[in-house]
Enzyme design. Structure first.
Site, PDB file in Angstrom:
ATOM      1  N   LYS A  97       0.848  -1.201   0.000  1.00 44.39           N
ATOM      2  CA  LYS A  97       0.000   0.000   0.000  1.00 44.39           C
ATOM      3  C   LYS A  97       0.878   1.244   0.000  1.00 44.39           C
ATOM      4  CE  LYS A  97       1.088   1.187   4.388  1.00 44.39           C
ATOM      5  NZ  LYS A  97       1.785   2.461   4.758  1.00 44.39           N
ATOM      6  N   ASP A 224      -1.314  -1.760  10.826  1.00 44.57           N
ATOM      7  CA  ASP A 224      -1.638  -1.645   9.397  1.00 44.57           C
ATOM      8  C   ASP A 224      -2.359  -2.865   8.843  1.00 44.57           C
ATOM      9  OD1 ASP A 224      -0.434   0.800   9.369  1.00 44.57           O
ATOM     10  OD2 ASP A 224       1.340   0.183   8.250  1.00 44.57           O
TER      11      ASP A 224
END
Length: 399
Positions: A97, A224
């Protein structure tokens, strides 16, 4: 019918099919791709015995038409395999990401920081192969690069242990990771691996847990990790574990280039040097709205961790400045992802020429990428156009 121990099988057929159906002309052989191959097999084979229009008899026997639809038979066999056999092997894409913007909004009493960020999955990722292990006591992990821990320190092993703890599953695995995402990059590669391992373990166990449960549990591994159970685009708050799915505010064909020097930034050291009183005051929701309306631009790609990261690694600041100058406006925005040390140039997939020409940058990792999302109830799929160019030494992958 012989017992089928795998979830799928290859199809083999006899090209010389006679007018009489030969039972030995179709053989099922154990393999992990049978179901896929059967579903994709589009050739219809029809076997007919000759028939006369007036139903005359020959040698005292009536001739009748016999039609055998192979495709229908294959579909029935595939359904039988699905119902009667468990999954034995699975290969999944584990994408990373970027943080399109990253605002640090508060220092928490527990020592962590509250953030507000637009997370988005991109097309660069690892490939992870999972196989059921005959062992009932341990997982086995391997990878294509040295320096990565293969024991309980690895987030994949942590994820598998967590899944067994939460569900009572007794399945252990052989796992191989083909690494493409460098570590210490601010790209969440390890977190993605953990989320992918949770997803895989759940598939092998017949989906004992819901996606929401997997997302909730994954916060115990890292802040995350829950994001990767979103649709791929999310507004994240808290420590990053509070995930709000949003429609992707950026076009999927928007190119970008990822540029990471061999040096990594210590996340702990970056946060240690962060000063809330000199950080941006931009409203993160206003940034999100502006991106949704007008797309990505330099003024919205704010990362409050850039200044402390540049203190930790002064060469990273020089790298960003040179990319901006050499880009001559071809990038819509140039910014650091996460806590570093990847610099992202959005708007072009072409790296600046100086990265090829100068000896100081011979070990820089380079990759083009695009934004991607995933379909509900499916894991992320690797885009067929995904392309990675790496000029990196193995130290960029070290834990």
């Amino acid at each position: 019918m012989a017992t089928m121990a795998a979830a799928s099988s290859h199809l083999f057929y006899n090209n010389g099919i006679s007018s009489k159906f030969n039972k030995s002309s179709i053989t099922l052989k154990q393999s992990s791709f049978y179901h896929k191959n059967c579903r994709n097999f589009r050739t219809h084979l029809v076997v007919k015995a000759s028939s006369s229009d007036n139903n005359d008899t020959k040698n005292g026997r009536k001739q009748e038409e016999l039609v055998y639809n192979l495709d229908e038979k294959l579909n029935r066999l595939a359904d039988e395999v699905d119902m009667n056999a468990g999954l034995s092997r699975l290969s999944l894409f584990s994408p990373c990401k970027i943080n399109v913007f990253l605002r640090i909004t508060n220092k928490r009493p527990d020592g962590f920081h509250d953030l507000a960020s637009l997370f988005h999955v991109i097309s660069l990722g690892d490939k992870i192969k999972f196989s059921l292990s005959p062992s009932k006591t341990t997982d086995r992990l391997s990878t294509n690069v040295p320096g990565i821990p293969l024991d309980e320190r690895n987030l994949i092993i942590k994820a598998l242990n967590l899944y067994r703890k939460k569900t009572g599953s007794d399945k252990f695995f052989w796992v191989h990771v083909d690494k493409k995402v460098p570590t210490g990059a601010g790209l969440g590669g390890g977190s993605s691996n953990a989320a992918t391992a949770l997803w895989a373990a759940n598939q092998f166990s017949g989906c004992l847990a819901t996606e929401q449960e997997l997302q909730e549990w994954s916060g115990e591994i890292g802040s995350d990790v829950p994001f990767f159970f979103s649709n791929g685009a999310a507004y994240c708050t808290g420590r990053g574990e509070v995930v709000q799915d949003i429609p992707s505010p950026v076009p999927f064909d928007l190119p970008m280039v990822l540029i990471k020097p061999p040096e990594a930034c210590s996340t702990a050291e970056v946060y240690k040097r962060f000063r809330l009183d000199v950080s941006s005051t931009a409203d993160p929701l206003a940034l999100l709205e502006k991106i949704s309306k007008n797309g990505i631009s330099q003024d919205v790609c704010i990362n409050d961790l850039e200044p402390p990261a540049f203190e930790v690694l002064p060469s990273l600041k020089r790298l960003k400045q040179r990319i901006v100058a050499a880009g001559r406006g071809k990038y819509d925005a140039v910014f650091m992802s996460g806590s570093g040390s990847t610099i992202v140039g959005v708007g072009s997939a072409d790296p600046p020429q100086f990265l090829y020409d100068e000896e100081d940058y011979k070990d820089v990792f380079l990759s083009e990428a695009n934004f991607i999302t995933r379909t509900e109830n499916q894991w992320y799929q690797e885009p067929s156009s995904s392309n990675t160019t790496s000029f990196v030494d193995q130290s960029s992958y070290a834990a």
